[in-house]
Enzyme design. Structure first.
Site, PDB file in Angstrom:
ATOM      1  N   ASP A  67      43.313  51.283  36.651  1.00 43.75           N
ATOM      2  CA  ASP A  67      44.979  51.230  36.738  1.00 43.75           C
ATOM      3  C   ASP A  67      45.545  51.817  35.453  1.00 43.75           C
ATOM      4  O   ASP A  67      44.994  51.844  34.379  1.00 43.75           O
ATOM      5  CB  ASP A  67      45.232  50.119  37.191  1.00 43.75           C
ATOM      6  CG  ASP A  67      44.607  48.881  36.620  1.00 43.75           C
ATOM      7  OD1 ASP A  67      44.136  49.279  35.427  1.00 43.75           O
ATOM      8  OD2 ASP A  67      44.747  47.745  36.930  1.00 43.75           O
ATOM      9  N   ASN A 136      46.473  35.501  40.595  1.00 40.69           N
ATOM     10  CA  ASN A 136      47.089  35.437  41.954  1.00 40.69           C
ATOM     11  C   ASN A 136      45.913  36.213  42.912  1.00 40.69           C
ATOM     12  O   ASN A 136      46.260  36.506  44.063  1.00 40.69           O
ATOM     13  CB  ASN A 136      48.386  36.204  42.047  1.00 40.69           C
ATOM     14  CG  ASN A 136      48.368  37.674  41.763  1.00 40.69           C
ATOM     15  OD1 ASN A 136      47.137  38.247  41.196  1.00 40.69           O
ATOM     16  ND2 ASN A 136      49.571  38.461  41.870  1.00 40.69           N
ATOM     17  N   HIS A 138      44.695  39.232  42.266  1.00 45.44           N
ATOM     18  CA  HIS A 138      44.683  40.838  42.116  1.00 45.44           C
ATOM     19  C   HIS A 138      43.491  41.289  41.514  1.00 45.44           C
ATOM     20  O   HIS A 138      42.806  40.825  40.635  1.00 45.44           O
ATOM     21  CB  HIS A 138      46.128  41.475  41.599  1.00 45.44           C
ATOM     22  CG  HIS A 138      46.362  41.165  40.208  1.00 45.44           C
ATOM     23  ND1 HIS A 138      47.615  41.030  39.531  1.00 45.44           N
ATOM     24  CD2 HIS A 138      45.369  41.625  39.084  1.00 45.44           C
ATOM     25  CE1 HIS A 138      47.424  41.041  38.136  1.00 45.44           C
ATOM     26  NE2 HIS A 138      46.080  41.527  37.977  1.00 45.44           N
ATOM     27  N   GLU A 143      48.048  43.654  44.556  1.00 42.79           N
ATOM     28  CA  GLU A 143      48.652  42.505  44.416  1.00 42.79           C
ATOM     29  C   GLU A 143      48.698  41.883  45.782  1.00 42.79           C
ATOM     30  O   GLU A 143      48.231  42.497  46.863  1.00 42.79           O
ATOM     31  CB  GLU A 143      50.101  42.606  44.133  1.00 42.79           C
ATOM     32  CG  GLU A 143      50.437  43.573  42.655  1.00 42.79           C
ATOM     33  CD  GLU A 143      50.089  42.350  41.538  1.00 42.79           C
ATOM     34  OE1 GLU A 143      49.609  41.472  41.820  1.00 42.79           O
ATOM     35  OE2 GLU A 143      50.953  42.382  40.565  1.00 42.79           O
TER      36      GLU A 143
HETATM   37  C1  GLP Z   1      45.782  43.085  34.498  1.00 36.63           C
HETATM   38  C2  GLP Z   1      44.768  44.209  35.132  1.00 36.63           C
HETATM   39  C3  GLP Z   1      43.891  43.851  35.730  1.00 36.63           C
HETATM   40  C4  GLP Z   1      43.208  42.626  35.093  1.00 36.63           C
HETATM   41  C5  GLP Z   1      43.908  41.583  35.164  1.00 36.63           C
HETATM   42  C6  GLP Z   1      43.677  40.169  34.216  1.00 36.63           C
HETATM   43  O1  GLP Z   1      46.824  42.824  35.179  1.00 36.63           O
HETATM   44  N1  GLP Z   1      45.711  45.267  35.708  1.00 36.63           N
HETATM   45  O2  GLP Z   1      42.814  44.776  35.979  1.00 36.63           O
HETATM   46  O3  GLP Z   1      41.766  42.066  35.600  1.00 36.63           O
HETATM   47  O4  GLP Z   1      45.424  41.396  34.899  1.00 36.63           O
HETATM   48  O5  GLP Z   1      43.799  40.310  33.031  1.00 36.63           O
HETATM   49  P1  GLP Z   1      43.252  39.553  31.942  1.00 36.63           P
HETATM   50  O6  GLP Z   1      41.876  39.941  31.766  1.00 36.63           O
HETATM   51  O7  GLP Z   1      43.829  39.720  30.754  1.00 36.63           O
HETATM   52  O8  GLP Z   1      43.406  38.075  32.379  1.00 36.63           O
END
Ligand code: GLP
Length: 241
Positions: A67, A136, A138, A143
């Protein structure tokens, strides 16, 4: 689903890096699906170390990132382009022509997304997709109330995600409200998936992923149906299992 519960973040990162390294060693032109966020940082560090020790060669590897924030240019320090370059790519011998990250600045979003899907197909499909997880549930930026059939598309970010990701920005108002993300269908077409999670904040999302009902409200729950998923957790993230 295969669950690996390890002691801490370091062990989680080493396990994940070992899976990626062995994939690249047995198939030098592997196609890797990559993730951003705090979670995979240790895995990237470990892979850089293995590269420097001549254990793994990335010269033929292709990558596709999950993404990118919509509206951020590649050189914006909050963009996932910047993150990937500065946390991984610039330290290894990957060919920049083999690096693919959704472009967050195209006007023709639909064409941009279709093109991304086309490129994944032309490369032969993703061999191993790395995933983190949002609080959440995702995955990528898919989402809650996700459409499981979606491929790469423009998404509106959830309030919880905006709040949680505000820590990377000067203020919550700077967090983009939209992103381009691979869809669930894109992710599920990967041959193998590894999902990483550490820390107590992820425990509920992990419980819902592994033991919950498969539902669009918890996008990661669909992983229960994939044939080859390995979830690597530290003890805190595994707490509710
Ligand atoms: C972000 C990314 C995800 C990631 C998630 C968790 O928003 N788009 O790909 O897995 O949040 O992030 P973190 O690893 O900083 O907890």
């Amino acid at each position: 689903m295969e669950l690996l519960v390890v002691k801490d973040y370091e062990e989680m990162s080493k396990k994940a890096a070992a899976i990626i390294a062995s994939q690249v060693i047995i198939k030098p032109n592997s196609v890797l699906g990559l993730a951003t966020g705090d979670t995979p940082l240790g895995m990237y560090k470990e892979l850089i170390k293995r590269y420097k020790e001549n254990e793994v060669d990335f010269s033929k590897v292709k990558t596709f990132n999950l993404d990118e924030y919509y509206g951020l240019t590649k050189d914006n320090i909050q963009s996932y382009h910047f993150y990937m370059m500065n946390n991984f790519f610039k330290f290894i011998n990957i060919d920049s022509n083999n690096v693919n990250i959704p472009n967050g600045t195209y006007n023709d979003i639909e064409e941009n997304c279709l093109n991304y899907e086309r490129k994944i197909k032309e490369s032969g499909g993703i061999d191993v997709q790395v995933l983190g997880i949002g609080v959440n549930g995702h995955i990528g930026f898919n989402e809650p109330n996700v459409n499981f059939e979606a491929q790469t598309h423009l998404v509106n970010l959830d309030e919880k995600t905006i709040k949680s990701n505000a820590r990377f920005f000067n203020s919550i108002d700077e967090v983009p409200k939209q992103a381009i993300s691979m869809g669930i269908k894109t992710i599920l077409q990967s041959r193998k998936i590894i999902l990483l999670a550490n820390g107590e904040a992820k425990a509920e999302a992990i419980y819902n992923t592994v033991k919950g009902k498969i539902s669009p409200e918890v996008p990661s729950s669909i992983l229960q149906l994939h044939q080859n998923v390995t979830i690597i957790l530290d003890e805190s993230a595994a707490k509710l299992l």
